[in-house]
Design an enzyme around this catalytic site. Structure first.
Site, PDB file in Angstrom:
ATOM      1  CE  LYS A 101     -32.492  -0.966  -8.403  1.00  0.00           C
ATOM      2  NZ  LYS A 101     -31.290  -0.550  -7.650  1.00  0.00           N
ATOM      3  CB  SER A 111     -30.976   3.205  -8.522  1.00  0.00           C
ATOM      4  OG  SER A 111     -30.470   1.952  -8.086  1.00  0.00           O
ATOM      5  CB  SER A 123     -28.971   1.889  -5.204  1.00  0.00           C
ATOM      6  OG  SER A 123     -28.381   2.825  -6.075  1.00  0.00           O
TER       7      SER A 123
END
Length: 456
Positions: A77, A155, A179
């Site tokens: 990420k 996310s 997330s």
């Protein structure tokens, strides 16, 4: 489509496949302008990935792999530091920041394990939403019903799509209120949220140091267990031989089923029936403490307080460069005081003790990861009201576990070809290895019925 860690690792070790070929395939998919790669990835590090793959092939040929991940493509990420690269956290605000001088701990552990880092995946700006929408860099589409265009969840949106679309065998994400689990559930994957302190957060751009945890999105429980061992530095959980017979699993009834749609409800009911038939004792349980969370977090909770502390001065100077929907959430912490933070810490500890006591006699507890299947992207982009309502709904169930400081995993529980639905198993903090073992037994029970994971 990428297979599981175990299957690909076995092929690499017997010489039926090379790490270089795997990396080339992953990179080609990530760079394909006709696919979701340009929105799933913020940066594809092709040259470094191919060099890592070549080194892995040398080790594999010599019969000296570093770990179960050696030679396998993994995405990280965009909020994890990679030496020499700018950590943007999905934002244009940090685009001019200096490059990181060292890898984040989790990135270094992946490199040391021989994983091939394909690149950095896109995300909601500063990880502050459960839907995965990013107006700056684009939003990758959910693999299900792609023609109509549905959200991937967030996310860690790019992390999930990197796995679903064969750009990585696993995506490393962060989970502050779901997330990792939300995109895993919406995209038909497995998402693991460990106890927060299990994986070091050094070199990660935080949303909330009180709630953040780091975990993988992958295809199977065994994949997640292999990733967890590397990320945490702990021995791999033994998930090989487990039975559901005799396990007591709580099924909370308070709050977690509100707003549920027919597809999630049907998938959940069928899954619980299968687990019961396999010998698990599923106990419906009222958990009135769940209803307290909205009032405890009425001023935005840890995320707003900590996000304002991190972003307040920058946001005031350059608000027009922030995603407006992220800026609004950060601003909820503007007027918070130290007394507010201390009161929130005390309220959380009291809530954990009372909620944990209610659930302590069970091996684990289960609920829908999110109450609805992936909604269409376009209406959420157009309507602030719909965005806010949907975001709160998607975050609701996973957030309970972050606030509990527990561990949790989302498993696919839909029939192959249907809209993806996630079943969340959770347990109190520190129960990680035990929960992974239970999750393997649940997955094994569901696979024959769902068809999910058979070729994974």
């Amino acid at each position: 489509m990428m297979q599981s860690v175990a299957m690909l690792g076995a092929r690499l070790r017997r010489g039926a496949l090379t790490a270089t070929a795997l990396a080339q395939e992953a990179i080609a998919r990530a760079l394909d302008t006709d696919g979701e790669g340009p929105r799933a990835f913020m940066h594809v590090d092709a040259e470094a990935a191919l060099a890592m793959a070549a080194a892995a092939d040398t080790r594999l040929s010599a019969g000296t792999p570093r770990s179960a991940l050696d030679g396998l493509p993994v995405s990280v990420k965009d909020l994890f530091d990679v030496a020499g690269q700018v950590t943007r956290a999905g934002s244009v605000v940090l685009a001019g920041a200096p490059p990181a001088t060292a890898h984040a701990t989790v990135v270094q552990r992946l490199v040391d394990a021989g994983a091939v880092i394909i690149g950095r995946t896109g995300m909601t700006e500063f990880a502050y939403s459960g839907l995965g929408i990013n107006p700056h860099y684009g939003t990758p589409l959910n693999p299900w019903d792609r023609a109509q265009g549905r959200i991937p969840g967030g996310s860690s949106s790019g992390a999930a799509v990197s796995v679903s679309d064969g750009m990585a065998v696993a995506g490393i994400g962060s989970d502050t209120g779901g997330s990792v689990r939300i995109p895993a559930a919406l995209c038909g994957l497995t998402g693991w949220k460990p106890t927060a302190r299990r994986v070091p957060m050094r070199g990660m751009f935080p949303l909330s140091v009180h709630l953040d945890s780091i975990g993988p999105i992958a295809r199977t429980v065994q994949c997640c267990a292999a990733l967890d061992a590397v990320l945490s530095g702990q021995p791999p959980a033994d998930v090989s031989a487990t039975s559901l017979r005799g396990l007591r699993l709580a099924a909370p009834q308070t709050l977690v089923h509100e707003g549920i749609d027919a597809q999630v409800g049907q998938a959940l009911e069928r899954a619980l029936g299968l687990l019961s038939a396999a010998g698990a004792r599923i106990v419906p349980l009222a958990v009135p403490e769940f209803l307290e969370l909205s009032s405890i977090n009425a001023r935005g909770g840890f995320t707003a307080l900590e996000a304002w502390a991190a972003h307040g001065s920058r946001l005031q100077a350059a608000r027009d460069r922030y995603d407006p929907r992220v800026a609004v959430r950060i601003e909820k912490g503007r007027d918070a005081t130290l007394a507010d933070l201390l009161a929130l810490i005390a309220a959380r500890q009291d809530w954990i003790e009372r909620t944990g006591a209610r659930l302590s006699s069970f091996d684990a507890f289960l609920m829908p990861t999110v109450p609805r299947v992936a909604p269409l992207l376009a209406p959420l982009v157009e309507s602030d009201t719909l965005f806010s309502e949907t975001n709160l709904l998607m975050l609701r169930n996973p957030t309970l576990i972050n606030f509990l400081d527990g561990c949790a995993i989302s498993l696919p529980c839909h029939i192959q070809g249907e809209a993806p639905v996630g079943l969340m198993l959770a347990a109190p903090n520190g129960s990680d290895a035990r929960l992974l073992t239970i999750a393997q037994a649940v997955e094994s029970t569901l696979i024959g019925w769902t068809g999910i994971g058979v070729q994974a």
